[in-house]
Design an enzyme around this catalytic site. Sequence first.
Site, PDB file in Angstrom:
ATOM      1  N   PHE A 177      78.582  91.507  33.893  1.00  0.00           N
ATOM      2  CA  PHE A 177      79.205  90.679  32.915  1.00  0.00           C
ATOM      3  C   PHE A 177      78.120  90.021  32.830  1.00  0.00           C
ATOM      4  CE2 PHE A 177      82.028  88.173  35.366  1.00  0.00           C
ATOM      5  CZ  PHE A 177      81.775  87.335  34.556  1.00  0.00           C
ATOM      6  N   CYS A 178      78.052  89.803  31.438  1.00  0.00           N
ATOM      7  CA  CYS A 178      77.207  89.064  30.787  1.00  0.00           C
ATOM      8  C   CYS A 178      77.360  88.168  29.249  1.00  0.00           C
ATOM      9  CB  CYS A 178      75.664  89.085  30.583  1.00  0.00           C
ATOM     10  SG  CYS A 178      75.476  90.806  29.874  1.00  0.00           S
ATOM     11  N   THR A 179      76.869  87.893  28.453  1.00  0.00           N
ATOM     12  CA  THR A 179      77.305  87.081  26.690  1.00  0.00           C
ATOM     13  C   THR A 179      77.447  88.250  26.639  1.00  0.00           C
ATOM     14  OG1 THR A 179      76.380  84.869  27.826  1.00  0.00           O
ATOM     15  CG2 THR A 179      76.681  86.098  25.119  1.00  0.00           C
ATOM     16  N   CYS A 184      73.435  92.937  31.854  1.00  0.00           N
ATOM     17  CA  CYS A 184      74.262  93.266  32.641  1.00  0.00           C
ATOM     18  C   CYS A 184      73.872  95.079  32.533  1.00  0.00           C
ATOM     19  CB  CYS A 184      76.243  93.101  32.666  1.00  0.00           C
ATOM     20  SG  CYS A 184      76.200  93.279  30.776  1.00  0.00           S
ATOM     21  N   ILE A 206      80.927  89.351  26.804  1.00  0.00           N
ATOM     22  CA  ILE A 206      81.738  88.727  27.127  1.00  0.00           C
ATOM     23  C   ILE A 206      82.216  88.578  25.440  1.00  0.00           C
ATOM     24  CG2 ILE A 206      82.735  86.281  27.478  1.00  0.00           C
ATOM     25  CD1 ILE A 206      80.550  85.922  29.702  1.00  0.00           C
TER      26      ILE A 206
END
Length: 312
Positions: A177-179, A184, A206
């Site tokens: 996951f990433c912002t 990702c 996220i």
Amino acid sequence: MTQPIVVAALYKFVTLSDYVELREPLLQAMVDNGIKGTLLIADEGINGTVSGSREGIDGLMAWLKSDPRLIDIDHKESYCDEQPFYRTKVKLKKEIVTLGVEGVDPNKSVGTYVEPKDWNDLISDPEVLLIDTRNDYEVSIGTFEGAIDPKTTSFREFPEYIKAHFDPAVHKKVAMFCTGGIRCEKASSYMLGEGFEEVYHLKGGILKYLEEVPEQESHWRGECFVFDNRVTVRHDLTEGDYDQCHACRTPISAEDRASEHYSPGVSCPHCWDSLSEKTRRSAIDRQKQIELAKARNQPHPIGRNYRLPSEA
């Protein structure tokens, strides 16, 4: 009542072979719609975060979607009371998110997208290796329960971290996951190329998770760093409690701001002992300019986006 500023984070991996020629009309579309922020364009696609009025964001998205290649471009919205950006830019790049590995192409190969509503079930599986693909300063503010922190200072370090710590023959299921989803997504393409077979990533990142998953059901702990003047956001994408040091760009908490080593616009506990006297004096002068402009109710061109020169 003043309407809130709309902040739109958008990206799409898609071949834009004419991206150089696309720069000027895209910039003009941003200007015409009163949009602030930065968009990156490259042969592999488009990425960025912008802000403006409701009508302005709708106008820009309509302009983008008028290009058949971008007709399904997705974006995530949040809101704030003040303009989070001061400039309008379109930058030409080799990559819209820099991994630095030749041949990685999310347009050809990408992991399995997981909707926010299904994310909790996936990461609760004990066989799933959960990796946070963001940088160390982002992870320090908040992350998912049980996530591995690669402790990278840039996305370029991610491939070496994976090679050094994980084996496709051993780690059968990987979730990342990433912002907002872009890092990702690219990381999943890289890992598939390295032989990992089951690679999952959080669709919308996220931000989408915090928007859609109720806080009482959330596996997220802390706040989420964002690349604008809000610094961090919480569940429902409300503005968080962190500020940002203009000297080192490190997010700073209320505890940091109470430190004797914190001086607004000049230094924080993370960098106070590493700044040269020249840089410190420059920062003090800049801060005085900002405060003077604020007292006169005038915008200052550096504002909260100001970044001191590197100490390197």
